[in-house]
Design a protein around this motif. Structure first.
Motif, PDB file in Angstrom:
ATOM      1  N   LYS A  15       0.823  -1.200   0.000  1.00  0.00           N
ATOM      2  CA  LYS A  15       0.000   0.000   0.000  1.00  0.00           C
ATOM      3  C   LYS A  15       0.859   1.251   0.000  1.00  0.00           C
ATOM      4  O   LYS A  15       0.473   2.291  -0.523  1.00  0.00           O
ATOM      5  CB  LYS A  15      -0.925   0.025   1.218  1.00  0.00           C
ATOM      6  N   LEU A  16       2.043   1.171   0.617  1.00  0.00           N
ATOM      7  CA  LEU A  16       2.876   2.371   0.753  1.00  0.00           C
ATOM      8  C   LEU A  16       3.762   2.632  -0.451  1.00  0.00           C
ATOM      9  O   LEU A  16       4.049   3.783  -0.775  1.00  0.00           O
ATOM     10  CB  LEU A  16       3.787   2.240   1.983  1.00  0.00           C
ATOM     11  N   LEU A 202      -3.731   3.843   6.483  1.00  0.00           N
ATOM     12  CA  LEU A 202      -3.254   2.953   5.443  1.00  0.00           C
ATOM     13  C   LEU A 202      -3.525   1.487   5.752  1.00  0.00           C
ATOM     14  O   LEU A 202      -3.707   0.675   4.847  1.00  0.00           O
ATOM     15  CB  LEU A 202      -1.754   3.156   5.224  1.00  0.00           C
ATOM     16  N   TYR A 238       5.704   8.061   6.080  1.00  0.00           N
ATOM     17  CA  TYR A 238       4.685   7.094   6.476  1.00  0.00           C
ATOM     18  C   TYR A 238       4.907   6.615   7.908  1.00  0.00           C
ATOM     19  O   TYR A 238       5.356   5.481   8.136  1.00  0.00           O
ATOM     20  CB  TYR A 238       4.679   5.904   5.522  1.00  0.00           C
ATOM     21  N   ASP A 291      -9.149   1.397  -1.735  1.00  0.00           N
ATOM     22  CA  ASP A 291      -7.710   1.354  -1.479  1.00  0.00           C
ATOM     23  C   ASP A 291      -6.890   1.739  -2.710  1.00  0.00           C
ATOM     24  O   ASP A 291      -5.893   2.456  -2.608  1.00  0.00           O
ATOM     25  CB  ASP A 291      -7.274  -0.061  -1.055  1.00  0.00           C
ATOM     26  N   SER A 295      -4.364   5.113  -3.613  1.00  0.00           N
ATOM     27  CA  SER A 295      -2.942   4.778  -3.599  1.00  0.00           C
ATOM     28  C   SER A 295      -2.272   4.928  -4.959  1.00  0.00           C
ATOM     29  O   SER A 295      -1.155   4.457  -5.160  1.00  0.00           O
ATOM     30  CB  SER A 295      -2.746   3.336  -3.100  1.00  0.00           C
TER      31      SER A 295
END
Length: 319
Positions: A15-16, A202, A238, A291, A295
């Motif tokens: 996700k990051l 997140l 993050y 999501d 992203s």
């Protein structure tokens, strides 16, 4: 995408990765300068592309068989009318539905598998695993479009893909529309009567995104104060927050970008110890977003921005 991120889990890393950014964004940097409305570059080839990673690529002819290993690039390619030239996309590229999804990986690219599609152009976000050199060995050009740090980076990539694929006019039209849409969305919010705060989630272990990230920039555009910025000392982009920190901050808006991966919702958040006292939970201002939309730095960024802007207006109207 930046593979150096040390995430707590593979789920979080996935996700990051699209949003890794190390550039501090000022309010001025968040405002996108209008792209010139002058006649776009001719679709004639060859064309020279100066990629965001500093590399230069010369494309001798219009690509007929494109492989995309970046979900954001895939969305851009189809949005500018180059979809018919795309013969394969990576397993994470799930939009649009007409995209020819395969088992190709953008995280661990397999040169032999990619070459099996006989591409004359491969688009990726990183030179992972010696991708560029490997594709050079089979005479295939690779265009790297790294994770955008600002909206202008996203616009630039769209224009580059337009030139690279022979669709400069369509790319310019898309960028112009996106700029106008962003300006209209931001204008619809106006200046808040009081500073509003936001928490962007997140995953369900409380990893978040600061204003130094692409997604964080969007919140800045809407005049929101990001509570994750207060924890930037632990990680500038993050950070992993604590439940206690979030409860104490009591954000006016909670944005859940973990509705798919972690099945989070207003109900699950409200059941967390102490979270019922958070302002956003009390008023129901917990936004469940897709999501993927939250992203990627492609053309659906305005979809995300509209959803958040609408909630900001609701909060303002309620006073």
């Amino acid at each position: 995408m930046r593979r150096h991120l040390k995430a707590a889990s593979a789920k979080l890393a996935a996700k990051l990765i699209p949003f890794m950014s190390a550039v501090v964004l000022s309010a001025a940097a968040c405002q996108s300068a209008p792209v010139s409305s002058a006649t776009p570059a001719s679709a004639a080839f060859p064309v020279v592309i100066h990629s965001g990673d500093g590399s230069t690529l010369t494309i001798d002819h219009q690509p007929r068989r494109i492989v995309s290993l970046s979900p954001s690039a895939t969305e851009m390619l189809f949005a500018i009318g180059a979809g018919k030239q795309v013969v394969a996309v990576d397993e994470q590229s799930n939009y649009p539905r007409t995209a020819p999804v395969t088992k190709l990986s953008g995280f661990q690219p397999n040169i032999e598998a990619i070459a099996g599609y006989a591409p004359d152009l491969v688009v990726a976000s990183d030179d992972t695993g010696g991708l560029v050199r490997g594709l050079q060995s089979v005479s295939t050009a690779t265009l790297l479009e790294p994770a955008a740090k600002t909206l202008d980076d996203s616009y630039t990539q769209i224009l580059q893909l337009g030139r690279a694929t022979g669709h400069p006019t369509e790319a310019l039209a898309l960028v112009t529309k996106l700029q106008r849409d962003v300006a209209a969305i931001v204008a619809s919010v106006g200046k808040p009567r009081r500073p509003l705060s936001v928490y962007h989630e997140l995953d369900d272990t409380y990893y978040s995104a600061t204003s130094k990230t692409f997604i964080g920039q969007l919140y800045v555009l809407l005049g929101l104060n990001n509570i994750a910025d207060r924890a930037a000392g632990t990680a500038p982009d993050y950070p992993q927050l604590s439940s206690e920190f979030i409860v104490a901050a009591s954000p006016d808006l909670v944005v859940l970008a973990d509705t798919k991966c972690c099945k989070q919702s207003l109900q699950t958040v409200a059941s967390r110890p102490g979270w019922a006292s958070i302002a956003a939970v009390r008023t129901g201002e917990v936004v469940q977003v897709d999501d993927d939309v939250a992203s990627r730095w492609g053309p659906r960024v305005t979809d995300f921005l509209r959803v958040i802007a609408a909630r900001v207006r609701e909060i303002e109207q309620r006073g």
